[in-house]
Scaffold this motif. Sequence first.
Motif, PDB file in Angstrom:
ATOM      1  N   VAL A  14       0.849  -1.189   0.000  1.00 54.64           N
ATOM      2  CA  VAL A  14       0.000   0.000   0.000  1.00 54.64           C
ATOM      3  C   VAL A  14       0.886   1.240   0.000  1.00 54.64           C
ATOM      4  N   ASP A  15       0.323   2.339  -0.464  1.00 62.89           N
ATOM      5  CA  ASP A  15       1.032   3.609  -0.431  1.00 62.89           C
ATOM      6  C   ASP A  15       0.710   4.324   0.884  1.00 62.89           C
ATOM      7  N   VAL A  16       1.750   4.764   1.576  1.00 63.80           N
ATOM      8  CA  VAL A  16       1.575   5.521   2.813  1.00 63.80           C
ATOM      9  C   VAL A  16       2.306   6.844   2.634  1.00 63.80           C
ATOM     10  N   LEU A  17       1.537   7.920   2.635  1.00 64.96           N
ATOM     11  CA  LEU A  17       2.105   9.249   2.476  1.00 64.96           C
ATOM     12  C   LEU A  17       2.260   9.885   3.851  1.00 64.96           C
ATOM     13  N   PHE A  18       3.466  10.420   4.136  1.00 68.35           N
ATOM     14  CA  PHE A  18       3.713  11.047   5.427  1.00 68.35           C
ATOM     15  C   PHE A  18       4.853  12.027   5.294  1.00 68.35           C
ATOM     16  N   LEU A  45       0.789   3.384  14.671  1.00 61.89           N
ATOM     17  CA  LEU A  45       0.818   4.811  15.029  1.00 61.89           C
ATOM     18  C   LEU A  45       0.287   5.095  16.435  1.00 61.89           C
ATOM     19  N   GLN A  46      -0.170   4.052  17.128  1.00 60.65           N
ATOM     20  CA  GLN A  46      -0.724   4.235  18.471  1.00 60.65           C
ATOM     21  C   GLN A  46       0.300   4.915  19.380  1.00 60.65           C
ATOM     22  N   HIS A  47      -0.137   5.912  20.134  1.00 58.03           N
ATOM     23  CA  HIS A  47       0.678   6.673  21.095  1.00 58.03           C
ATOM     24  C   HIS A  47       1.757   7.528  20.434  1.00 58.03           C
ATOM     25  N   THR A  48       1.642   7.806  19.144  1.00 55.73           N
ATOM     26  CA  THR A  48       2.633   8.650  18.480  1.00 55.73           C
ATOM     27  C   THR A  48       2.127  10.074  18.266  1.00 55.73           C
ATOM     28  N   GLY A  49       0.810  10.277  18.406  1.00 49.60           N
ATOM     29  CA  GLY A  49       0.242  11.593  18.109  1.00 49.60           C
ATOM     30  C   GLY A  49      -0.125  11.734  16.639  1.00 49.60           C
ATOM     31  N   PHE A  50      -0.010  10.626  15.881  1.00 49.44           N
ATOM     32  CA  PHE A  50      -0.350  10.637  14.459  1.00 49.44           C
ATOM     33  C   PHE A  50      -1.439   9.616  14.188  1.00 49.44           C
ATOM     34  N   MET A  51      -2.128   9.815  13.077  1.00 53.87           N
ATOM     35  CA  MET A  51      -3.148   8.862  12.655  1.00 53.87           C
ATOM     36  C   MET A  51      -3.084   8.714  11.138  1.00 53.87           C
ATOM     37  N   ALA A  52      -3.611   7.595  10.635  1.00 51.81           N
ATOM     38  CA  ALA A  52      -3.655   7.351   9.191  1.00 51.81           C
ATOM     39  C   ALA A  52      -5.106   7.342   8.760  1.00 51.81           C
ATOM     40  N   ARG A  53      -5.363   7.950   7.609  1.00 48.96           N
ATOM     41  CA  ARG A  53      -6.716   7.899   7.047  1.00 48.96           C
ATOM     42  C   ARG A  53      -6.608   7.446   5.595  1.00 48.96           C
ATOM     43  N   ARG A  54      -7.607   6.693   5.206  1.00 49.44           N
ATOM     44  CA  ARG A  54      -7.638   6.162   3.842  1.00 49.44           C
ATOM     45  C   ARG A  54      -7.913   7.308   2.871  1.00 49.44           C
ATOM     46  N   VAL A  62      -0.813   9.877   6.501  1.00 48.50           N
ATOM     47  CA  VAL A  62      -0.534   9.977   7.934  1.00 48.50           C
ATOM     48  C   VAL A  62      -0.468  11.460   8.292  1.00 48.50           C
ATOM     49  N   THR A  63      -1.283  11.853   9.272  1.00 51.37           N
ATOM     50  CA  THR A  63      -1.324  13.250   9.699  1.00 51.37           C
ATOM     51  C   THR A  63      -1.252  13.347  11.218  1.00 51.37           C
ATOM     52  N   LEU A  64      -0.873  14.503  11.674  1.00 52.23           N
ATOM     53  CA  LEU A  64      -0.823  14.791  13.104  1.00 52.23           C
ATOM     54  C   LEU A  64      -2.254  14.866  13.626  1.00 52.23           C
ATOM     55  N   ILE A  65      -2.494  14.243  14.760  1.00 47.82           N
ATOM     56  CA  ILE A  65      -3.820  14.309  15.376  1.00 47.82           C
ATOM     57  C   ILE A  65      -4.009  15.727  15.891  1.00 47.82           C
ATOM     58  N   THR A  66      -5.107  16.327  15.532  1.00 45.47           N
ATOM     59  CA  THR A  66      -5.391  17.685  15.971  1.00 45.47           C
ATOM     60  C   THR A  66      -5.644  17.693  17.467  1.00 45.47           C
ATOM     61  N   ARG A  67      -4.895  18.489  18.154  1.00 46.99           N
ATOM     62  CA  ARG A  67      -5.034  18.605  19.597  1.00 46.99           C
ATOM     63  C   ARG A  67      -6.112  19.643  19.917  1.00 46.99           C
ATOM     64  N   PRO A  68      -6.901  19.416  20.951  1.00 44.49           N
ATOM     65  CA  PRO A  68      -7.907  20.405  21.330  1.00 44.49           C
ATOM     66  C   PRO A  68      -7.232  21.668  21.858  1.00 44.49           C
ATOM     67  N   THR A  69      -7.842  22.786  21.592  1.00 39.94           N
ATOM     68  CA  THR A  69      -7.315  24.067  22.045  1.00 39.94           C
ATOM     69  C   THR A  69      -8.427  24.883  22.683  1.00 39.94           C
ATOM     70  N   GLY A  70      -8.062  25.990  23.267  1.00 37.13           N
ATOM     71  CA  GLY A  70      -9.027  26.898  23.869  1.00 37.13           C
ATOM     72  C   GLY A  70      -8.745  28.321  23.450  1.00 37.13           C
ATOM     73  N   THR A  71      -9.562  29.236  23.970  1.00 34.84           N
ATOM     74  CA  THR A  71      -9.463  30.651  23.633  1.00 34.84           C
ATOM     75  C   THR A  71      -9.404  31.479  24.914  1.00 34.84           C
ATOM     76  N   ILE A  72      -8.602  32.527  24.881  1.00 30.52           N
ATOM     77  CA  ILE A  72      -8.542  33.495  25.977  1.00 30.52           C
ATOM     78  C   ILE A  72      -9.087  34.811  25.439  1.00 30.52           C
TER      79      ILE A  72
END
Length: 176
Positions: A14-18, A45-54, A62-72
């Motif tokens: 399979v092709d894996v782009l990262f 990719l478990q526990h790496t902060g990355f995920m793969a999507r078809r 393979v992309t970085l998992i978006t981390r939740p953020t907040g606003t001030i």
Amino acid sequence: CDAALLAFSKQAGVDVLFSYDELHQVQSDAIEGLFEAEEALSHLLQHTGFMARRNGKGKYVVTLITRPTGTIRGTLLQPNGSPASGVTVSIPAMNQSTTSDDNGQFDFSSIPPGNYQLTAHGLNYHPLSVTGVKVGANRLTSLKAQSLQVAGEMILLAPFVVKASSNRLLPGGHDY
């Protein structure tokens, strides 16, 4: 992790782009056994902060998992209670700054959860520091209005001129 993804791609056909730059220093756990490609990538990719999507048949991104953020959000006031516009507000730990608007309001978005210190400084005002500003994931942190204190009178200094000369020559024999 990059070497593991390349080996997996070759073995599974399979092709894996990262991004090599993002994944080069990331460590992943080894996996053994028979898995479907998507499940194997998930384990890899478990526990790496990355995920793969078809992204099509036999292709994964393979992309970085978006981390939740907040606003001030906050408001700066002059000592008389009117809005303090044009004041620079900073979050030193994030190396971010903004300027209060005509209503004295400012906001910072996409701030990772945590506790922060905010500083504010502007012409004719004493610097202001607000500590313990807690940002929660997917939350708006509204600060109570902060009053700035007027700095003492400014002292104007007489102009001071510095003159210098050098005996060094530029290439071609010219003086500085």
